[in-house]
Enzyme design. Structure first.
Site, short mmCIF file in Angstrom:
data_model
loop_
_atom_site.label_atom_id
_atom_site.label_comp_id
_atom_site.label_asym_id
_atom_site.label_seq_id
_atom_site.Cartn_x
_atom_site.Cartn_y
_atom_site.Cartn_z
N CYS A 246 0.93 -1.19 0.06
CA CYS A 246 -0.09 -0.11 -0.04
C CYS A 246 0.93 1.44 0.10
O CYS A 246 0.19 2.36 0.03
CB CYS A 246 -0.99 0.02 1.20
SG CYS A 246 -0.14 -0.01 2.88
N GLU B 212 -2.23 0.84 -4.33
CA GLU B 212 -1.80 -0.36 -4.03
C GLU B 212 -1.27 -0.96 -5.09
O GLU B 212 -1.60 -0.65 -6.32
CB GLU B 212 -3.07 -1.20 -3.67
CG GLU B 212 -3.10 -2.30 -2.75
CD GLU B 212 -3.09 -2.06 -1.28
OE1 GLU B 212 -3.12 -3.00 -0.77
OE2 GLU B 212 -3.45 -0.88 -0.96
#
Length: 361
Positions: free
Chosen positions: A319, A353
């Site tokens: 992330c 992401e």
């Protein structure tokens, strides 16, 4: 803003994210990333709002970063799921008509799923009593949701304290319990794309998989169908409990789950010290050929990064592309990037992401 302008703005933001990821991975000769897009609206399955009193009325409110004094009052939230947008005015109507539900209510949290389930958490600056319980039970029934009431030292559950999600990967549907207060991927449609990409990238294998930071088993369940068996670790007790329930709910029996941090597992595999939580698990019985990691924003610490170097195959979901690049730099002398992807979990923000498949040189 017109729909065409919305689409153009989204395309421009996504282009910037792809460029940023491409630049971060360029030193490692990464291939062109696969790009998985998100809907522009109704993609976010959870939302949290403060309540702001103005002229004796409570309103849903959000705040700009760094400013908790200037509320932005809202009636709907277009990026949130359609279920959240349906529930927002219904809940507001309920607290307007009930002094018991409204008294010292200061925060509301919504958790929904692609499968249509919903849970609302109501947070109070007062003890919750029998009168609150009675009205909350009626509210839960009328809205068709589970409710959790929270105040200092209290947590009252009406219905369930989790929602039930379903994700389909390679034609198989997996069911997930997602607990109130625990981490879940906010963008369900993109999460399903992430699961499919990871499933495909790992491929069919005859050896075993080590998974670090497994959460509620989000990736663990589909990836377990690609290998002989899985050893998965997670430190959060609520996530471990949800993952154990998810294994049982899906009838999966080739996964061992242990509540250890990545650092502790590194110590166990290096035989630095024993752990009671590994009692009954023979680490030497595993034939690990691959490791899957989905670390927090800080990425992997150097020792855990060195641990992953032992494996021929490293599947990494991140992330934070900066810490991903830093971890790859540590591993680049032994591993190369074979595949990479960008998942637009967070449209209309700079967050992204990403995923990489690293294989031994």
């Amino acid at each position: 803003m017109s729909q065409n302008r919305d689409q153009a703005a989204y395309a421009a933001q996504l282009h910037d994210k792809v460029t940023r990821l491409r630049e971060l991975l360029a030193p490692f000769a990464a291939p062109e990333p696969q790009v998985f897009t998100s809907p522009g609206e109704h993609y976010r399955l959870r939302a949290e709002f403060r309540l702001w009193r103005e002229q004796e009325e409570r309103h849903y409110a959000m705040f700009a970063a760094g400013d908790n004094r200037t509320p932005i009052l809202i009636d709907d939230f277009p990026i949130a799921s359609q279920r959240i947008n349906q529930l927002m005015p219904q809940l507001k109507s309920a607290w307007r008509s009930s002094s018991v539900l409204a008294f010292k209510l200061f925060q509301v949290e919504f958790l929904t799923t692609l499968a249509g389930d919903a849970l609302i958490t109501l947070c109070y600056h007062r003890p919750l009593d029998a009168a609150w319980q009675a009205e909350a039970e009626q509210l839960a029934t009328s809205l068709g949701v589970s409710l959790v009431g929270r105040s200092r030292g209290q947590r009252l559950v009406i219905g369930r304290d989790y929602v039930q999600e379903e994700m389909t990967v390679a034609g198989r549907t997996f069911r997930y319990r997602q607990p109130e207060g625990a981490f879940t991927q906010p963008n369900g449609l993109v999460c399903q794309q992430m699961l499919g990409w990871a499933f495909d990238a790992l491929g069919e294998r005859e050896d075993d998989l080590l998974e670090l930071y497994c959460g509620n088993g989000n990736f663990t369940l589909p990836l377990s169908t690609r290998v002989r068996k899985v050893l998965a670790t997670e430190i959060s007790k609520s996530s471990v409990n949800a993952a154990l329930a998810n294994l049982a709910d899906n009838g999966i029996d080739n996964i061992e789950l242990v509540r250890l941090s990545a650092e502790e597992l590194t110590q166990a595999l290096n035989e630095v010290r024993p752990f009671r939580r590994l009692a009954g698990i023979d680490l030497k019985s595993y034939d690990f050929g691959a490791v899957f990691v989905d670390p927090p924003r800080a990425g992997m610490d150097p020792d855990t990064c060195e641990l992953t170097r032992r494996f021929d195959t490293i599947l990494y979901i991140s992330c934070n592309p900066e810490t991903l690049a830093a971890n790859i730099a540590q591993l680049s002398d032994s591993h190369r990037i074979e595949r990479c992807a960008l998942f637009d979990q967070f449209p209309w923000t700079h967050h992204m992401e990403s995923g990489v498949l690293l294989v031994r040189r």
